[in-house]
Design a protein around this motif. Structure first.
Motif, PDB file in Angstrom:
ATOM      1  N   MET A 226       0.882  -1.148   0.112  1.00 53.10           N
ATOM      2  CA  MET A 226      -0.046   0.015  -0.038  1.00 53.10           C
ATOM      3  C   MET A 226       0.933   1.185   0.049  1.00 53.10           C
ATOM      4  SD  MET A 226      -2.608   1.496   3.118  1.00 53.10           S
ATOM      5  CE  MET A 226      -4.209   0.913   2.630  1.00 53.10           C
ATOM      6  N   GLU A 227       0.520   2.322  -0.775  1.00 53.32           N
ATOM      7  CA  GLU A 227       1.105   3.496  -1.060  1.00 53.32           C
ATOM      8  C   GLU A 227       0.911   4.218   0.490  1.00 53.32           C
ATOM      9  OE1 GLU A 227       1.255   7.567  -3.611  1.00 53.32           O
ATOM     10  OE2 GLU A 227       0.707   5.523  -4.485  1.00 53.32           O
ATOM     11  N   PRO A 228       1.893   4.878   0.948  1.00 51.93           N
ATOM     12  CA  PRO A 228       1.752   5.731   2.376  1.00 51.93           C
ATOM     13  C   PRO A 228       0.713   6.694   2.102  1.00 51.93           C
ATOM     14  CG  PRO A 228       4.014   5.583   2.023  1.00 51.93           C
ATOM     15  CD  PRO A 228       3.337   5.222   0.436  1.00 51.93           C
ATOM     16  N   ILE A 229      -0.018   6.830   3.332  1.00 54.00           N
ATOM     17  CA  ILE A 229      -0.955   7.820   3.554  1.00 54.00           C
ATOM     18  C   ILE A 229      -0.835   8.940   4.353  1.00 54.00           C
ATOM     19  CG2 ILE A 229      -2.306   6.462   5.138  1.00 54.00           C
ATOM     20  CD1 ILE A 229      -4.930   7.639   3.978  1.00 54.00           C
TER      21      ILE A 229
ATOM     22  N   PRO B 253       3.495   0.357   7.520  1.00 56.09           N
ATOM     23  CA  PRO B 253       4.013  -0.903   8.228  1.00 56.09           C
ATOM     24  C   PRO B 253       4.933  -0.687   9.353  1.00 56.09           C
ATOM     25  CG  PRO B 253       4.750  -0.363   6.053  1.00 56.09           C
ATOM     26  CD  PRO B 253       3.786   0.774   6.237  1.00 56.09           C
ATOM     27  N   THR B 254       5.322   0.730   9.500  1.00 59.62           N
ATOM     28  CA  THR B 254       6.485   1.082  10.387  1.00 59.62           C
ATOM     29  C   THR B 254       5.986   1.917  11.474  1.00 59.62           C
ATOM     30  OG1 THR B 254       7.839   1.149   8.526  1.00 59.62           O
ATOM     31  CG2 THR B 254       8.602   2.033  10.496  1.00 59.62           C
ATOM     32  N   ASP B 255       6.172   1.655  12.631  1.00 61.32           N
ATOM     33  CA  ASP B 255       5.918   2.634  13.899  1.00 61.32           C
ATOM     34  C   ASP B 255       6.326   4.067  13.502  1.00 61.32           C
ATOM     35  OD1 ASP B 255       5.239   0.262  15.091  1.00 61.32           O
ATOM     36  OD2 ASP B 255       6.770   0.312  16.757  1.00 61.32           O
ATOM     37  N   ALA B 256       5.665   4.932  13.971  1.00 62.17           N
ATOM     38  CA  ALA B 256       5.712   6.277  13.848  1.00 62.17           C
ATOM     39  C   ALA B 256       6.257   7.044  14.826  1.00 62.17           C
ATOM     40  CB  ALA B 256       4.373   7.027  13.031  1.00 62.17           C
ATOM     41  N   ARG B 257       7.520   7.621  14.936  1.00 61.40           N
ATOM     42  CA  ARG B 257       7.970   8.354  16.144  1.00 61.40           C
ATOM     43  C   ARG B 257       7.355  10.020  15.684  1.00 61.40           C
ATOM     44  NH1 ARG B 257      11.345   4.399  14.949  1.00 61.40           N
ATOM     45  NH2 ARG B 257      12.627   5.686  13.469  1.00 61.40           N
TER      46      ARG B 257
ATOM     47  N   MET C 226      -0.012   0.528  11.840  1.00 57.84           N
ATOM     48  CA  MET C 226      -1.565   0.078  11.187  1.00 57.84           C
ATOM     49  C   MET C 226      -2.168   0.421  12.661  1.00 57.84           C
ATOM     50  SD  MET C 226      -0.696  -1.299   8.361  1.00 57.84           S
ATOM     51  CE  MET C 226      -2.258  -2.208   7.847  1.00 57.84           C
ATOM     52  N   ARG C 227      -1.973   1.521  13.292  1.00 56.37           N
ATOM     53  CA  ARG C 227      -2.832   1.716  14.637  1.00 56.37           C
ATOM     54  C   ARG C 227      -3.004   3.284  14.740  1.00 56.37           C
ATOM     55  NH1 ARG C 227      -2.798  -3.119  14.654  1.00 56.37           N
ATOM     56  NH2 ARG C 227      -2.531  -4.522  16.203  1.00 56.37           N
TER      57      ARG C 227
ATOM     58  N   PRO D 236       4.787   9.087   7.085  1.00 54.64           N
ATOM     59  CA  PRO D 236       3.719   9.691   6.885  1.00 54.64           C
ATOM     60  C   PRO D 236       2.350   9.180   7.657  1.00 54.64           C
ATOM     61  CG  PRO D 236       4.511   8.925   4.834  1.00 54.64           C
ATOM     62  CD  PRO D 236       5.453   8.329   5.836  1.00 54.64           C
ATOM     63  N   VAL D 237       1.676  10.225   8.269  1.00 51.43           N
ATOM     64  CA  VAL D 237       0.747  10.138   9.257  1.00 51.43           C
ATOM     65  C   VAL D 237      -0.535  10.975   8.858  1.00 51.43           C
ATOM     66  CG1 VAL D 237       2.147   9.077  11.289  1.00 51.43           C
ATOM     67  CG2 VAL D 237       1.432  11.415  11.159  1.00 51.43           C
ATOM     68  N   VAL D 238      -1.588  10.704   9.648  1.00 51.27           N
ATOM     69  CA  VAL D 238      -2.641  11.579   9.227  1.00 51.27           C
ATOM     70  C   VAL D 238      -3.142  12.154  10.562  1.00 51.27           C
ATOM     71  CG1 VAL D 238      -5.279  12.002   8.589  1.00 51.27           C
ATOM     72  CG2 VAL D 238      -3.674  10.399   7.549  1.00 51.27           C
ATOM     73  N   VAL D 239      -3.429  13.573  10.830  1.00 46.27           N
ATOM     74  CA  VAL D 239      -3.513  13.989  12.143  1.00 46.27           C
ATOM     75  C   VAL D 239      -4.898  14.705  11.940  1.00 46.27           C
ATOM     76  CG1 VAL D 239      -2.800  15.651  13.876  1.00 46.27           C
ATOM     77  CG2 VAL D 239      -1.162  14.316  12.397  1.00 46.27           C
TER      78      VAL D 239
END
Length: 121
Positions: A1-4, A40-44, A67-68, A96-99
């Motif tokens: 999946m492409e990052p969102i 797929p990777t934890d976000a710091r 994925m959380r 990349p994350v969504v806030v």
């Protein structure tokens, strides 16, 4: 999946009332940053808070597992964020994350709740 999402976000309108109306902890006036990490990777993640009349606070650090989602109340940051004072928040992440930003204002019996996406930077 492409990052969102994005790696940097801003919330320009922050404010924590000093009092609340209703049962605790559910109805305590608060703000939160709601962070989705669909990758797929934890976000710091780091939060920096900027104020009208004092130097910035932070960085406040947290991890959003892969994925959380994490819903972080600004009221619960340590050291505490001052109440009755406007602030802004810049959120940076290493992936990349969504806030989303949410505010519950329960200073009166008729509560106000709003939520909006933060501005990607």
């Amino acid at each position: 999946m492409e990052p969102i999402g994005h790696r940097r976000w801003a919330i320009a309108d922050g404010y924590l009332p000093a009092w609340s109306h209703g049962p605790e902890p559910e109805m305590v006036s608060h703000e939160s940053v709601n962070i989705l990490n669909a990758g797929p990777t934890d976000a710091r993640v780091e939060l920096m808070l900027y104020f009208e009349d004092r130097p910035p606070a932070g960085p406040y650090r947290l991890t959003v597992p892969a994925m959380r989602t994490v819903h972080q109340r600004i009221n619960d940051l340590d050291p505490p964020v001052p109440t009755n004072l406007g602030y802004a928040c810049v959120i940076t992440a290493d992936v990349p994350v969504v806030v989303q930003h949410t505010r519950l204002d329960s200073r009166q019996a008729e509560n106000a709740l709003f939520s909006t996406l933060a501005a990607p930077g």
